[in-house]
Scaffold this motif. Structure first.
Motif, PDB file in Angstrom:
ATOM      1  N   LYS A  82       0.817  -1.213   0.000  1.00  0.00           N
ATOM      2  CA  LYS A  82       0.000   0.000   0.000  1.00  0.00           C
ATOM      3  C   LYS A  82       0.849   1.261   0.000  1.00  0.00           C
ATOM      4  N   GLU A  83       2.131   1.122   0.335  1.00  0.00           N
ATOM      5  CA  GLU A  83       2.979   2.300   0.482  1.00  0.00           C
ATOM      6  C   GLU A  83       4.149   2.349  -0.495  1.00  0.00           C
ATOM      7  N   VAL A  84       4.389   1.265  -1.189  1.00  0.00           N
ATOM      8  CA  VAL A  84       5.591   1.188  -2.019  1.00  0.00           C
ATOM      9  C   VAL A  84       5.524   2.142  -3.209  1.00  0.00           C
ATOM     10  N   LEU A  85       4.343   2.332  -3.810  1.00  0.00           N
ATOM     11  CA  LEU A  85       4.232   3.193  -4.982  1.00  0.00           C
ATOM     12  C   LEU A  85       4.602   4.635  -4.635  1.00  0.00           C
ATOM     13  N   ILE A  86       4.037   5.146  -3.554  1.00  0.00           N
ATOM     14  CA  ILE A  86       4.334   6.514  -3.130  1.00  0.00           C
ATOM     15  C   ILE A  86       5.813   6.642  -2.786  1.00  0.00           C
ATOM     16  N   THR A  87       6.322   5.659  -2.050  1.00  0.00           N
ATOM     17  CA  THR A  87       7.729   5.708  -1.637  1.00  0.00           C
ATOM     18  C   THR A  87       8.656   5.734  -2.847  1.00  0.00           C
ATOM     19  N   ARG A  88       8.381   4.857  -3.830  1.00  0.00           N
ATOM     20  CA  ARG A  88       9.211   4.808  -5.036  1.00  0.00           C
ATOM     21  C   ARG A  88       9.175   6.136  -5.783  1.00  0.00           C
ATOM     22  N   GLU A  89       7.984   6.710  -5.940  1.00  0.00           N
ATOM     23  CA  GLU A  89       7.860   7.952  -6.703  1.00  0.00           C
ATOM     24  C   GLU A  89       8.533   9.124  -5.998  1.00  0.00           C
ATOM     25  N   ARG A 170     -13.869   5.940   8.573  1.00  0.00           N
ATOM     26  CA  ARG A 170     -13.088   5.191   7.595  1.00  0.00           C
ATOM     27  C   ARG A 170     -12.695   6.088   6.425  1.00  0.00           C
ATOM     28  N   ILE A 171     -11.446   5.970   6.015  1.00  0.00           N
ATOM     29  CA  ILE A 171     -11.028   6.563   4.752  1.00  0.00           C
ATOM     30  C   ILE A 171     -10.365   5.467   3.933  1.00  0.00           C
ATOM     31  N   SER A 172     -10.453   5.578   2.632  1.00  0.00           N
ATOM     32  CA  SER A 172      -9.956   4.528   1.750  1.00  0.00           C
ATOM     33  C   SER A 172      -8.427   4.518   1.712  1.00  0.00           C
ATOM     34  N   ILE A 173      -7.882   3.429   1.173  1.00  0.00           N
ATOM     35  CA  ILE A 173      -6.428   3.317   1.029  1.00  0.00           C
ATOM     36  C   ILE A 173      -5.896   4.443   0.144  1.00  0.00           C
ATOM     37  N   ARG A 174      -6.605   4.737  -0.957  1.00  0.00           N
ATOM     38  CA  ARG A 174      -6.182   5.821  -1.846  1.00  0.00           C
ATOM     39  C   ARG A 174      -6.213   7.162  -1.116  1.00  0.00           C
ATOM     40  N   GLU A 175      -7.246   7.378  -0.292  1.00  0.00           N
ATOM     41  CA  GLU A 175      -7.332   8.624   0.472  1.00  0.00           C
ATOM     42  C   GLU A 175      -6.193   8.728   1.486  1.00  0.00           C
ATOM     43  N   GLN A 176      -5.793   7.590   2.065  1.00  0.00           N
ATOM     44  CA  GLN A 176      -4.645   7.599   2.971  1.00  0.00           C
ATOM     45  C   GLN A 176      -3.385   8.004   2.229  1.00  0.00           C
TER      46      GLN A 176
END
Length: 229
Positions: A82-89, A170-176
């Motif tokens: 859930k966090e790798v895409l943001i971290t990579r970018e 609740r907030i979605s994974i994308r919202e997080q």
């Protein structure tokens, strides 16, 4: 600690200039003396990790060669999906716009090399010499801190304490993901590029988060959404 001992902590698969290693030898000695800080140094021109201190070597153990050979691909493979895409970018954007003294702070979950989850605070600091650009990676395992926070939240629930009305159920994974990027100062356009979504969608996520947290603006959103970041 002498120069030969420092060389034992360098990537054996890549040829580095002795002059470079000698020039930063004092820095490497300070890294080796650290009791708790996990340190590794990435040489941007070579697209390879140059060095890792004894704390990281102990964590990696037999997987150390994978870091030397595969570099960031190996490290990112251990980060939560859930966090790798943001971290990579965010790392990629840092390396695209390099200047001395620039830094980036990351927070993510990853599997350690015994396949247990750990929470990491990761700072990357750019340092330029006459010929080379180095990315210093400082890492802290804050898993105990996160466990204590969760225990505090559990205690509040057991005592009947309610979560603030300004925090949604609740907030979605994308919202997080969007929320973390907002908290790190990225604009809607930058968030759209990093998450491969349209600018309109990024703006919509921001507006939805403001509505869900019942706040007036982005500054209040970050303040009230700290528990979700």
């Amino acid at each position: 600690m002498n120069f030969t001992e420092i060389k034992g902590s360098l990537n054996p698969f890549v040829k580095f200039e002795d002059a470079l290693v000698f020039k930063i030898s004092k820095i490497l000695k300070a890294c080796e003396r650290s009791e708790n800080l996990i340190v590794c140094i990435y040489l941007i021109e070579k697209d390879s990790f140059l060095y890792c201190n004894h704390n990281l070597k102990n964590i990696l153990s037999e997987d150390l060669d994978k870091l030397w050979e595969k570099g960031w691909d190996f490290w990112l493979s251990r980060i939560d999906a859930k966090e790798v895409l943001i971290t990579r970018e965010r790392i990629r954007n840092l390396f695209k716009n390099i200047h001395d003294g620039r830094s980036l702070t990351l927070r993510y979950q990853m599997e350690n090399f015994a396949y247990r989850k750990m929470h990491i605070e990761h700072e990357i600091f750019i340092h330029r010499t006459n010929k080379h650009t180095l990315a210093f990676n400082y890492l802290l395992d804050v898993s105990d801190k996160e466990r204590i926070k969760k225990c505090c939240e559990l205690s509040e629930n057991l005592l009947g304490c309610r979560v603030s009305k300004k925090q949604p159920n609740r907030i979605s994974i994308r919202e997080q993901e969007v929320l973390r990027l907002i908290a790190n100062g990225f604009s809607s356009k930058e968030i759209a590029n990093m998450l491969f979504i349209s600018n309109h969608t990024a703006i919509s996520h921001r507006k939805n988060l403001i509505e869900k947290f019942q706040v007036r603006n982005t500054a209040h959103l970050i303040k009230n959404a700290a528990a979700f970041i």
